[in-house]
Every structure is written in C-alpha cells, then in structure tokens.
Design a protein around this motif. Structure first.
Motif, PDB file in Angstrom:
ATOM      1  N   HIS A 100      -1.058  -5.390  -7.739  1.00 44.12           N
ATOM      2  CA  HIS A 100      -1.237  -4.313  -6.764  1.00 44.12           C
ATOM      3  C   HIS A 100      -2.001  -4.799  -5.536  1.00 44.12           C
ATOM      4  O   HIS A 100      -1.724  -4.373  -4.411  1.00 44.12           O
ATOM      5  N   ASP A 101      -2.954  -5.706  -5.719  1.00 42.86           N
ATOM      6  CA  ASP A 101      -3.673  -6.261  -4.572  1.00 42.86           C
ATOM      7  C   ASP A 101      -2.723  -7.051  -3.667  1.00 42.86           C
ATOM      8  O   ASP A 101      -2.866  -7.030  -2.439  1.00 42.86           O
ATOM      9  N   GLY A 111       0.867  -4.311  -3.129  1.00 41.05           N
ATOM     10  CA  GLY A 111       0.671  -2.912  -2.790  1.00 41.05           C
ATOM     11  C   GLY A 111       1.169  -1.980  -3.878  1.00 41.05           C
ATOM     12  O   GLY A 111       1.971  -2.375  -4.742  1.00 41.05           O
ATOM     13  N   ALA A 112       0.717  -0.746  -3.849  1.00 42.84           N
ATOM     14  CA  ALA A 112       1.025   0.207  -4.919  1.00 42.84           C
ATOM     15  C   ALA A 112       2.517   0.453  -5.072  1.00 42.84           C
ATOM     16  O   ALA A 112       3.002   0.682  -6.181  1.00 42.84           O
ATOM     17  N   ASN A 113       3.264   0.404  -3.965  1.00 37.97           N
ATOM     18  CA  ASN A 113       4.693   0.701  -4.029  1.00 37.97           C
ATOM     19  C   ASN A 113       5.560  -0.532  -4.265  1.00 37.97           C
ATOM     20  O   ASN A 113       6.788  -0.412  -4.348  1.00 37.97           O
ATOM     21  N   GLY A 114       4.922  -1.695  -4.365  1.00 35.82           N
ATOM     22  CA  GLY A 114       5.698  -2.909  -4.506  1.00 35.82           C
ATOM     23  C   GLY A 114       5.671  -3.505  -5.903  1.00 35.82           C
ATOM     24  O   GLY A 114       6.147  -4.617  -6.104  1.00 35.82           O
TER      25      GLY A 114
END
Length: 415
Positions: A334-335, A338-341
């Motif tokens: 997530h870092d 990203g949250a959507n990836g």
C-alpha cells in the motif's frame, strides 16, 4: 534390532578443470584433504595412484567412511564420490568446496540417502509450532552456498524443501502457482515480457509462456537448487528445457544471480514481475531474501513495470497466528502502490496469500479479472470466477491491521 546406520552418498562430475591440475597428484591430495576437513570430515589417510600417460585416482579413508577422486585431464573432468555416515560431515559441501578448489566451471551432483528407517522433516510453521513430514525415497539432498535443499517423496508426492520449509509438492504445486500467476495475467495490460525472481522449479516460467509471453527472464541465485529441481521434480523445468533456458535458446532466459541486483541494473521493462520466494524471515536481519520483500525493492520493481504492468509477490499466510509477514507485506504494497493499486488473493486450495501491485489501478479489479478470464490461452484448473469473487477479500485482521489490538491468547481480557 538396532536401526540401520544412516549416511549420504554424493556422486559428482566436475568439468572445466585445468588439465595440469588434474594430473598433479600432490595438488589433488592437498585439495581433497583440506575440503573434506572443512566439510566436517575426519581424514585418516589418503592414497593416490598416478597413471601413464595421464590421470590419477585418489582415495581418502574417513572416520565417517570414504571419498574418492578419478581424473581425466584430457577431458578436463573428474568424477568424485563422498560417502559419510552420521550428521557431522556434509558430503555435498565437501564436493562443492573441492570443485571450487580445483577451479571447476561445472558441477553435476546426485545425493543418495542410504540406510536408516523412517525419515522426517520438521518444518517450523509458527511460534512454538511445527509440522512433521514423513519422507519416503530421498531423491536429492545437498547444502548449497545459499540453503539446504531436500527433494523427497511425501504424502503429497515428490516434495521440495529448502531449509526444512516445504516449497512445493506434486499434489499442490499447480494450485499454488496458478494463484500466484494467473491473477497477474488478468490484471496486466499485456503478458509479453515477464521477469521471474526465485521460483526455482520453473513452473511460473512455463505458465508465462503458455499465457503468451515471448520473453521470460528467470533470475535465481541458486543454480544447484534449480538444476536439482529440473532433475528430480515431476513438474516445472525438465533437464532439456532447463539446458535450453541456460543457453538462452527460446523464450525463457535463465540468469543465475541476485534478483535485487538484476532489478537495479536492468534497463528493461516488464509487463509482469513475479517475486516467488520462501516466506520472509522476521527477526533474521542477515536473511538475504528479506531484501526482496523490503519496500524499497518493491519500489524499484514498480519502476521496472511497463505501462499497465503488475508486480506479484508471495506474501505469507493469512492465519491469525501466522500472519505477521502478510501484515507487513500488506503495508508495504500500500505504501508503494497506493490503496487502489493493491489486489489480494488467498488460495483456497493452498495456505498462502499473494499481493498484486498494479501500475494502473483498476476501478473494479475483480470485475476486470472476471471479464478477462475466458480469454486466457490456457484455462486454469484451480481458479475460476467464483474464486476471484471469494478469495480476493483479505481477512479483517489484515484489512484493519487489528492484530496488535486484539490478543486472542489472553484469557483476562474483557468480554
């Protein structure tokens, strides 16, 4: 009746050795003695015979058993066998050290387990918990420069162990590798160029080619393990396929080296990057594989993705009592992406989970994968549309990172 003695017999062929070395009895005697001692053996005596016009035979009598070397200078080759009983001496290590001492450019070895009754492997699977594997025929056992490798028959068929951890088995390997690779194909814009790091068996390389890849760079640090897998496992590379990959003939190009260095140095971009390694080892900062789970390495992999590319990594076990490495991987992905990836998939036919980092996030990744599933060149055996719906939701303890807030082993917490 007392148990039969247990030993390991290593049969090896060394090639690419300087003919002058192979014809020098004193050099051979010294190298054989020193490498046996370094591998834990006790050398009682070494006898040697020099032949005309060339060649030599040496026999070392050991407290543990024996070792022998037969040389053919005209071919730059030597045949070696080392047999030791007990656990103190490591015959595979002795052969490897001897090959280095003689300057061999090629080493082919087979390890035969001899004697004893039932054999077992005790696999650590969590704090205070182990799993015992009863072994049938031991097909290969060696200590490489990187790990202890064992290939043996178990209740799950021919099984690969590295450092006593089960890596794959005939009964479950396809379920594992499909869960690892198929979602990446469904999420990636294309599947033309693939980078595989680890995955010694070669199954992912085969899946990539079957999915349309015209170039697969397979990078593995341990040539001994890769070659043993090709020789002894009934899945993945065959010896002929491996030899072609080592020669870079065909779509698969095998490179022996450090996966991190490959990613740092290559200028190529890949549609899919697969990181398929043994589980991360928390609390072991010296463990080399931990470097390939770190956030900075994930970031470097992201930089090597083609537009619409996908990075997938084996990410750990979702069970609450084993999920430390999965929680850490979840945060890192997530870092970096990203949250959507980030897309999660936990195999319902196996015990591992996988994380997919998408260079181009999908608004609805599950719908996208379901739509593209029917277009796959090869139909998966252990993955269908329902799998994609049911196994892409991470456990709540992972999604909310609640493990540290909830201690299921405390009996005095309020109800």
């Amino acid at each position: 009746m007392p148990p039969l003695p247990v030993g390991r017999h290593v049969l090896a062929e060394l090639t690419g050795v300087d003919p002058a070395v192979l014809d020098d009895v004193e050099t051979l005697r010294r190298a054989l003695t020193e490498t046996l001692v370094a591998a834990g053996a006790t050398v009682r005596t070494v006898v040697a015979e020099k032949f005309a016009p060339q060649g030599a035979t040496l026999l070392a009598l050991l407290a543990e058993s024996h070792a022998s070397v037969h040389t053919w200078p005209e071919h730059g080759a030597a045949h070696v066998d080392v047999f030791t009983c007990g656990a103190h001496a490591d015959p595979a290590l002795a052969v490897r050290l001897l090959a280095e001492a003689l300057g061999a450019t090629g080493t082919r070895l087979e390890v035969v387990a001899r004697g004893g009754g039932a054999r077992t492997v005790t696999e650590p699977i969590g704090p205070g918990l182990v799993r015992r594997w009863d072994l049938g025929r031991v097909r290969y056992r060696a200590t490489t420069p990187y790990q202890r490798v064992l290939i043996a028959d178990t209740a799950h068929g021919v099984t690969l162990f590295c450092d006593d951890e089960r890596q794959s088995a005939a009964a479950t390997q396809l379920a594992y590798h499909e869960a690892l690779f198929v979602p990446a194909v469904l999420l990636a814009e294309r599947c033309a160029r693939v980078l595989v790091i680890g995955s010694s068996e070669g199954v992912v390389s085969e899946l990539a080619v079957g999915s349309g890849a015209h170039r697969v760079d397979h990078v593995d640090i341990d040539p001994d393990c890769v070659r043993a897998c090709a020789q002894h496992l009934p899945y993945g590379y065959t010896p002929d396929a491996l030899a072609a990959a080592e020669r870079h003939e065909g779509p698969v190009h095998l490179h022996y080296g450090d996966g991190r260095q490959w990613v740092e140095r290559t200028g190529d971009r890949y549609d899919i990057i697969v990181v398929d390694l043994p589980d991360e080892r928390p609390g072991e900062p010296a463990a080399q594989l931990n470097r390939l789970y770190a956030a900075d390495f994930l970031g470097r992999c992201k930089d090597r993705l083609a537009p619409g590319g996908v990075l997938v990594s084996q990410a750990g076990n979702p069970a609450l009592w084993r999920s430390e490495t999965l929680r850490a991987a979840w945060r890192r992905f997530h870092d970096v992406f990203g949250a959507n990836g980030v897309v999660y998939l936990g195999s319902d036919e196996h015990e591992w989970s996988f994380l997919f980092g998408c260079a181009r996030p999908w608004p609805d990744p599950v719908a996208a994968m379901r739509t593209r599933l029917d277009a796959l060149p090869v139909r998966p055996v252990y993955l269908d549309a329902l799998t994609l719906e049911s196994r892409t939701v991470p456990p709540i303890s992972i999604r909310e990172d609640r493990f540290l807030a909830i201690d299921p082993f405390r009996h005095d917490r309020p109800e």
